[in-house]
Design a protein around this motif. Structure first.
Motif, PDB file in Angstrom:
ATOM      1  N   THR A  66       0.723  -1.152   0.018  1.00 14.51           N
ATOM      2  CA  THR A  66       0.018  -0.024   0.058  1.00 14.51           C
ATOM      3  C   THR A  66       1.063   1.116  -0.013  1.00 14.51           C
ATOM      4  OG1 THR A  66      -1.742  -1.085   1.191  1.00 14.51           O
ATOM      5  CG2 THR A  66      -1.950   1.225   1.171  1.00 14.51           C
ATOM      6  N   PHE A  67       1.220   1.812  -1.393  1.00 16.40           N
ATOM      7  CA  PHE A  67       2.277   2.709  -1.380  1.00 16.40           C
ATOM      8  C   PHE A  67       1.893   4.126  -0.431  1.00 16.40           C
ATOM      9  CE2 PHE A  67       5.847   4.578  -3.368  1.00 16.40           C
ATOM     10  CZ  PHE A  67       5.355   6.201  -3.603  1.00 16.40           C
ATOM     11  N   ALA A  68       0.543   4.411  -0.724  1.00 18.30           N
ATOM     12  CA  ALA A  68       0.128   5.729  -0.030  1.00 18.30           C
ATOM     13  C   ALA A  68       0.308   5.754   1.334  1.00 18.30           C
ATOM     14  CB  ALA A  68      -1.260   5.816  -0.358  1.00 18.30           C
ATOM     15  N   GLU A  69       0.558   4.518   2.044  1.00 18.51           N
ATOM     16  CA  GLU A  69       0.603   4.390   3.493  1.00 18.51           C
ATOM     17  C   GLU A  69       2.021   4.192   3.849  1.00 18.51           C
ATOM     18  OE1 GLU A  69      -2.356   1.640   4.693  1.00 18.51           O
ATOM     19  OE2 GLU A  69      -4.117   2.932   3.979  1.00 18.51           O
ATOM     20  N   SER A  70       2.874   4.132   2.935  1.00 22.78           N
ATOM     21  CA  SER A  70       4.155   3.565   3.117  1.00 22.78           C
ATOM     22  C   SER A  70       5.215   4.626   3.192  1.00 22.78           C
ATOM     23  CB  SER A  70       4.651   2.589   2.339  1.00 22.78           C
ATOM     24  OG  SER A  70       3.856   1.669   2.056  1.00 22.78           O
ATOM     25  N   ASP A  71       6.147   4.798   4.219  1.00 22.51           N
ATOM     26  CA  ASP A  71       7.199   5.558   4.629  1.00 22.51           C
ATOM     27  C   ASP A  71       8.445   5.039   3.616  1.00 22.51           C
ATOM     28  OD1 ASP A  71       6.970   6.166   7.935  1.00 22.51           O
ATOM     29  OD2 ASP A  71       5.755   6.980   6.351  1.00 22.51           O
ATOM     30  N   MET A  72       8.931   5.881   2.859  1.00 19.93           N
ATOM     31  CA  MET A  72       9.796   5.707   1.755  1.00 19.93           C
ATOM     32  C   MET A  72      11.145   6.271   1.992  1.00 19.93           C
ATOM     33  SD  MET A  72       8.130   3.530  -0.185  1.00 19.93           S
ATOM     34  CE  MET A  72       9.136   3.236  -1.444  1.00 19.93           C
ATOM     35  N   GLY A  73      12.273   5.516   1.885  1.00 19.46           N
ATOM     36  CA  GLY A  73      13.628   5.973   2.073  1.00 19.46           C
ATOM     37  C   GLY A  73      14.506   5.825   0.787  1.00 19.46           C
ATOM     38  N   TRP A  74      15.525   6.577   0.900  1.00 16.71           N
ATOM     39  CA  TRP A  74      16.434   6.407  -0.339  1.00 16.71           C
ATOM     40  C   TRP A  74      17.948   6.336   0.741  1.00 16.71           C
ATOM     41  CZ3 TRP A  74      16.639   5.184  -5.196  1.00 16.71           C
ATOM     42  CH2 TRP A  74      15.400   5.671  -5.921  1.00 16.71           C
ATOM     43  N   TYR A  75      18.779   5.382   0.442  1.00 15.49           N
ATOM     44  CA  TYR A  75      19.850   5.113   1.177  1.00 15.49           C
ATOM     45  C   TYR A  75      20.934   4.790  -0.049  1.00 15.49           C
ATOM     46  CZ  TYR A  75      16.987   5.041   5.314  1.00 15.49           C
ATOM     47  OH  TYR A  75      16.288   5.354   6.238  1.00 15.49           O
ATOM     48  N   ARG A  76      22.130   5.039   0.534  1.00 14.27           N
ATOM     49  CA  ARG A  76      23.376   4.665  -0.552  1.00 14.27           C
ATOM     50  C   ARG A  76      24.261   4.183   0.274  1.00 14.27           C
ATOM     51  NH1 ARG A  76      25.431  10.855  -1.647  1.00 14.27           N
ATOM     52  NH2 ARG A  76      26.641  11.199   0.282  1.00 14.27           N
ATOM     53  N   GLN A  77      25.167   3.525  -0.338  1.00 13.32           N
ATOM     54  CA  GLN A  77      26.426   2.686   0.048  1.00 13.32           C
ATOM     55  C   GLN A  77      27.452   2.610  -0.738  1.00 13.32           C
ATOM     56  OE1 GLN A  77      25.801  -1.175   1.766  1.00 13.32           O
ATOM     57  NE2 GLN A  77      27.092  -0.619   3.465  1.00 13.32           N
ATOM     58  N   ALA A  78      28.674   3.353  -0.701  1.00 10.60           N
ATOM     59  CA  ALA A  78      29.926   3.275  -1.425  1.00 10.60           C
ATOM     60  C   ALA A  78      30.886   2.227  -0.717  1.00 10.60           C
ATOM     61  CB  ALA A  78      30.585   4.379  -1.148  1.00 10.60           C
ATOM     62  N   PRO A  79      31.595   1.461  -1.735  1.00  9.55           N
ATOM     63  CA  PRO A  79      32.443   0.382  -1.281  1.00  9.55           C
ATOM     64  C   PRO A  79      33.259   0.621   0.110  1.00  9.55           C
ATOM     65  CG  PRO A  79      32.617   0.626  -3.469  1.00  9.55           C
ATOM     66  CD  PRO A  79      31.729   1.757  -2.944  1.00  9.55           C
ATOM     67  N   GLY A  80      33.032  -0.101   1.027  1.00  8.33           N
ATOM     68  CA  GLY A  80      33.510  -0.020   2.386  1.00  8.33           C
ATOM     69  C   GLY A  80      33.091   0.944   3.187  1.00  8.33           C
ATOM     70  N   ASN A  81      32.171   1.657   3.231  1.00  5.68           N
ATOM     71  CA  ASN A  81      31.427   2.515   3.769  1.00  5.68           C
ATOM     72  C   ASN A  81      29.896   1.924   4.516  1.00  5.68           C
ATOM     73  OD1 ASN A  81      33.350   4.181   2.839  1.00  5.68           O
ATOM     74  ND2 ASN A  81      32.123   5.978   2.132  1.00  5.68           N
ATOM     75  N   GLU A  82      29.618   2.713   5.307  1.00  9.73           N
ATOM     76  CA  GLU A  82      28.294   2.106   5.867  1.00  9.73           C
ATOM     77  C   GLU A  82      27.220   2.669   4.927  1.00  9.73           C
ATOM     78  OE1 GLU A  82      28.967   2.472  10.716  1.00  9.73           O
ATOM     79  OE2 GLU A  82      28.088   4.342   9.829  1.00  9.73           O
ATOM     80  N   ALA A 134      13.563  14.702  -2.914  1.00 10.52           N
ATOM     81  CA  ALA A 134      12.803  13.353  -3.170  1.00 10.52           C
ATOM     82  C   ALA A 134      11.442  14.035  -3.367  1.00 10.52           C
ATOM     83  CB  ALA A 134      12.947  12.782  -1.871  1.00 10.52           C
ATOM     84  N   SER A 135      10.678  13.101  -4.068  1.00  5.81           N
ATOM     85  CA  SER A 135       9.467  13.311  -4.262  1.00  5.81           C
ATOM     86  C   SER A 135       8.667  12.064  -4.280  1.00  5.81           C
ATOM     87  CB  SER A 135       8.768  14.385  -5.443  1.00  5.81           C
ATOM     88  OG  SER A 135       9.582  13.778  -6.641  1.00  5.81           O
ATOM     89  N   ARG A 136       7.373  11.955  -4.360  1.00  6.59           N
ATOM     90  CA  ARG A 136       6.542  10.873  -4.406  1.00  6.59           C
ATOM     91  C   ARG A 136       5.217  11.200  -5.476  1.00  6.59           C
ATOM     92  NH1 ARG A 136       5.697   8.304   1.060  1.00  6.59           N
ATOM     93  NH2 ARG A 136       4.491   6.771  -0.017  1.00  6.59           N
ATOM     94  N   ASP A 137       5.268  10.307  -6.380  1.00  6.67           N
ATOM     95  CA  ASP A 137       3.680  10.261  -7.094  1.00  6.67           C
ATOM     96  C   ASP A 137       2.823   9.061  -6.619  1.00  6.67           C
ATOM     97  OD1 ASP A 137       1.817  10.054  -9.080  1.00  6.67           O
ATOM     98  OD2 ASP A 137       3.004  10.820 -10.720  1.00  6.67           O
ATOM     99  N   THR A 138       1.705   9.187  -5.808  1.00  6.46           N
ATOM    100  CA  THR A 138       1.075   8.197  -5.441  1.00  6.46           C
ATOM    101  C   THR A 138       0.152   7.277  -6.638  1.00  6.46           C
ATOM    102  OG1 THR A 138       0.894   9.341  -3.451  1.00  6.46           O
ATOM    103  CG2 THR A 138      -0.545   7.596  -3.837  1.00  6.46           C
ATOM    104  N   ALA A 139      -0.151   8.212  -7.539  1.00  2.52           N
ATOM    105  CA  ALA A 139      -0.704   7.574  -8.790  1.00  2.52           C
ATOM    106  C   ALA A 139       0.037   6.602  -9.537  1.00  2.52           C
ATOM    107  CB  ALA A 139      -1.328   8.696  -9.546  1.00  2.52           C
TER     108      ALA A 139
END
Length: 128
Positions: free
Chosen positions: A28-44, A69-74
């Motif tokens: 249920t996308f409309a009810e979901s918190d969404m994150g973007w994360y990243r990881q470089a080699p050797g990093n957290e 960041a933005s979101r399009d629920t449709a």
């Protein structure tokens, strides 16, 4: 079955821009918190952005003022517009759904159990 599919990664020069997309299915996308994360080699695993279901957005300190960041629920899609890219932004970028905001975590992003769902990641490479 829940799927998060990222796209939009690639190689750019210092100062360039990219837009990442993450399309979700099976939740249920409309009810979901969404994150973007990243990881470089050797990093957290590092927070890039976190967006609640009602649109509140948080950013990691290293990307504030450059990423949006933005979101399009449709379309069940979250976006990450990345501007003024730097070589330090080089990493695999992951989309995550249904979890809390965290600043960083050791180990692989996709093994961070705080989130129920992770995408496969998309590579972003920034050359100097």
């Amino acid at each position: 079955q829940v799927q998060l599919v990222e796209s939009g990664g690639g190689s750019v020069q210092h100062g360039g821009s990219l837009r990442l997309s993450c399309t979700a299915s099976g939740l249920t996308f409309a009810e979901s918190d969404m994150g973007w994360y990243r990881q470089a080699p050797g990093n957290e695993c590092e927070l890039v952005s976190f967006m609640t279901s009602d649109g509140s957005t948080y950013y990691g300190d290293s990307v504030k003022g450059r990423f949006a960041a933005s979101r399009d629920t449709a379309k069940n899609t979250v976006y990450l517009q990345m501007n003024s890219l730097k070589p330090d932004d080089t990493a695999v970028y992951y989309c995550a759904a249904q979890g809390p905001r965290f600043s960083s975590a050791s180990g692989s992003c996709t093994r961070v159990a705080l989130y129920k769902y992770w995408g496969q990641g998309t590579q972003v490479s920034v050359s100097s």
